[in-house]
Design a protein around this motif. Structure first.
Motif, mmCIF file in Angstrom:
data_model
loop_
_atom_site.group_PDB
_atom_site.id
_atom_site.type_symbol
_atom_site.label_atom_id
_atom_site.label_comp_id
_atom_site.label_asym_id
_atom_site.label_seq_id
_atom_site.Cartn_x
_atom_site.Cartn_y
_atom_site.Cartn_z
ATOM 1 N N LEU A 58 -4.206 0.954 18.204
ATOM 2 C CA LEU A 58 -4.685 1.223 16.842
ATOM 3 C C LEU A 58 -3.550 1.687 15.936
ATOM 4 C CD1 LEU A 58 -8.084 2.996 17.674
ATOM 5 C CD2 LEU A 58 -7.656 0.584 17.157
ATOM 6 N N CYS A 59 -2.322 1.439 16.392
ATOM 7 C CA CYS A 59 -1.120 1.793 15.630
ATOM 8 C C CYS A 59 -1.270 1.398 14.160
ATOM 9 C CB CYS A 59 0.086 1.072 16.237
ATOM 10 S SG CYS A 59 1.584 1.212 15.246
ATOM 11 N N ARG A 60 -0.831 2.307 13.295
ATOM 12 C CA ARG A 60 -0.916 2.048 11.846
ATOM 13 C C ARG A 60 -0.049 0.867 11.431
ATOM 14 N NH1 ARG A 60 -4.838 5.728 9.689
ATOM 15 N NH2 ARG A 60 -4.795 7.534 11.057
ATOM 16 N N GLU A 61 0.972 0.575 12.246
ATOM 17 C CA GLU A 61 1.883 -0.518 11.895
ATOM 18 C C GLU A 61 1.864 -1.624 12.937
ATOM 19 O OE1 GLU A 61 5.821 1.031 10.959
ATOM 20 O OE2 GLU A 61 4.837 2.839 10.190
ATOM 21 N N SER A 66 3.559 -1.950 18.892
ATOM 22 C CA SER A 66 3.200 -0.735 18.157
ATOM 23 C C SER A 66 4.466 0.039 17.803
ATOM 24 C CB SER A 66 2.264 0.124 19.004
ATOM 25 O OG SER A 66 2.828 0.336 20.277
ATOM 26 N N CYS A 67 4.351 0.964 16.836
ATOM 27 C CA CYS A 67 5.557 1.625 16.301
ATOM 28 C C CYS A 67 6.043 2.763 17.188
ATOM 29 C CB CYS A 67 5.294 2.123 14.877
ATOM 30 S SG CYS A 67 4.295 3.633 14.779
ATOM 31 N N GLY A 68 5.110 3.393 17.952
ATOM 32 C CA GLY A 68 5.488 4.495 18.833
ATOM 33 C C GLY A 68 5.675 5.823 18.114
ATOM 34 N N ARG A 69 5.453 5.859 16.780
ATOM 35 C CA ARG A 69 5.734 7.081 16.015
ATOM 36 C C ARG A 69 4.520 7.603 15.251
ATOM 37 N NH1 ARG A 69 9.643 3.413 14.556
ATOM 38 N NH2 ARG A 69 8.385 3.030 12.711
ATOM 39 N N CYS A 70 3.549 6.743 14.947
ATOM 40 C CA CYS A 70 2.453 7.170 14.070
ATOM 41 C C CYS A 70 1.457 8.053 14.837
ATOM 42 C CB CYS A 70 1.743 5.963 13.468
ATOM 43 S SG CYS A 70 0.728 5.057 14.635
ATOM 44 N N ASP A 71 0.500 8.643 14.118
ATOM 45 C CA ASP A 71 -0.468 9.537 14.767
ATOM 46 C C ASP A 71 -1.237 8.841 15.880
ATOM 47 O OD1 ASP A 71 -1.706 7.899 12.860
ATOM 48 O OD2 ASP A 71 -3.305 9.340 12.465
ATOM 49 N N GLN A 72 -1.617 7.575 15.675
ATOM 50 C CA GLN A 72 -2.384 6.853 16.696
ATOM 51 C C GLN A 72 -1.536 6.625 17.949
ATOM 52 O OE1 GLN A 72 -5.632 6.032 16.441
ATOM 53 N NE2 GLN A 72 -5.724 6.977 14.433
ATOM 54 N N CYS A 73 -0.296 6.192 17.749
ATOM 55 C CA CYS A 73 0.598 5.976 18.895
ATOM 56 C C CYS A 73 0.802 7.280 19.663
ATOM 57 C CB CYS A 73 1.948 5.434 18.426
ATOM 58 S SG CYS A 73 1.921 3.673 18.024
ATOM 59 N N LEU A 74 1.003 8.379 18.927
ATOM 60 C CA LEU A 74 1.282 9.661 19.593
ATOM 61 C C LEU A 74 0.064 10.170 20.355
ATOM 62 C CD1 LEU A 74 3.504 11.406 16.878
ATOM 63 C CD2 LEU A 74 4.224 10.270 18.997
HETATM 64 ZN ZN ZN Z 1 2.133 3.443 15.700
#
Ligand code: ZN
Ligand code: ZN
Length: 310
Positions: free
Chosen positions: A91-94, A77-85
């Motif tokens: 469910l990370c966008r990326e 996961s990206c760790g930065r998108c709304d889902q990660c946060l």
């Molecule tokens: Zn993410």
């Protein structure tokens, strides 16, 4: 290195390929055991998320060059998108999955982000560790259902995902019914602690987990749910779901989709793997992988979980 490569729709073949070159923050893992997932059997038939040529394989354990025995969380996961946060890293966008969006573990070596690695308990075999990923799917599905002691749980499908869901649910409640058409698979479910096994679901349940995902099981999962109960859909066989929308309204039934697991749930599965019976796998040489794949796709083999050993 030797690898099993998905080369075109319906075809996987054993090929010599270049060893992966780890990017910054990644580690090479020598694969010792890797499971064949049901989603891969379907995934190579219809052009979907997996684009050939691709080394698949996302359920694996092995060793690092410095001797660590590890299992890897294949979901990046990206760790930065709304889902990660919000802690919903699955469910990370990326999100990207090893073996789907980048090369996986049907090979001697696989490159993995270092932060995806979990150390294995010293007494855990690589075969057991290769089932941690499916087990993490079970942890997530059962968490979404919020079971409680005495809850009546039904699990539709006694393949790998159905069995791990039953194992996880049994940690909370002793009332777990497993439904499947195969007597052999039901026998495994019974051995693993299901309180009842059946080929036809009857009666009412507080929680129904659909580990098949056919139009018929989507329907059954809602029909046999008590008012206010929760159906968790984790199977991905079909998009069809002919369900009675008014019944959902009048009886406040919950239907929730379950996909993968959070990073925390994967870590939970590493621990849980010591306490539940994951010894129902069958191991084969990676060299025989193409033949095993063919048998599983055609339904000529009825092993519940095939593992390949490079
Ligand atoms: Zn993410
Ligand atoms: Zn899988």
């Amino acid at each position: 290195m030797r690898a099993l490569v998905y080369t075109r729709p319906g075809v996987v073949e054993s090929l010599d390929v270049a060893e992966p070159a780890p990017a910054e923050g990644e580690v090479l893992v020598k694969v010792h055991a890797v499971g064949i997932c049901g989603s891969e059997l379907h995934g190579i038939r219809d052009a979907g998320f997996r684009r050939p040529p691709l080394i698949m394989g996302h359920e694996f354990a092995g060793t690092t060059p410095d001797g660590r025995r590890v299992v890897a969380n294949p979901l990046i996961s990206c760790g930065r998108c709304d889902q990660c946060l919000m802690g919903r890293d699955h469910l990370c966008r990326e999100r990207a999955l090893l073996g789907i969006h980048r090369p996986g573990a049907f090979a001697e070596w696989v490159s993995v982000p270092e932060k995806a690695l979990h150390d294995l308990p010293p007494d855990m075999s690589f075969e057991t560790a290769a089932v941690v990923e499916p087990l993490a799917n079970g942890v997530h599905a059962v968490n979404l259902a919020r079971p409680y002691p005495g809850a009546r749980v039904a699990v539709l499908g006694a393949g790998t995902i159905g069995l791990v869901c039953a194992l996880v649910a049994r940690q909370v409640t002793d009332q777990v019914t497993v439904c499947d058409l195969s007597p052999d698979r039901l026998a495994v479910a019974g051995r693993l602690g299901a309180s009842a096994v059946t080929t036809t679901l009857e009666g009412e349940f507080d929680i129904v987990i659909d580990a098949v995902g056919a139009a018929a099981t989507h329907q059954i999962s809602v029909q046999h749910l008590r008012p206010g109960g929760t159906a968790v859909w984790i199977g991905l066989l079909s998009s069809e779901a002919a369900i009675d929308g008014q019944k959902i309204v009048r009886e406040e039934k919950h239907i929730v989709g379950s996909y993968c697991y959070t990073a925390a749930e994967f870590a939970q599965a590493v621990k849980l793997a010591r306490d539940v019976d994951l010894g129902w796998t069958t191991s084969f040489d990676l060299a025989d992988g193409a033949a095993i794949f063919g048998e599983l796709v055609d339904g000529r083999s009825d092993v519940v979980k095939a593992l390949l050993r490079p």
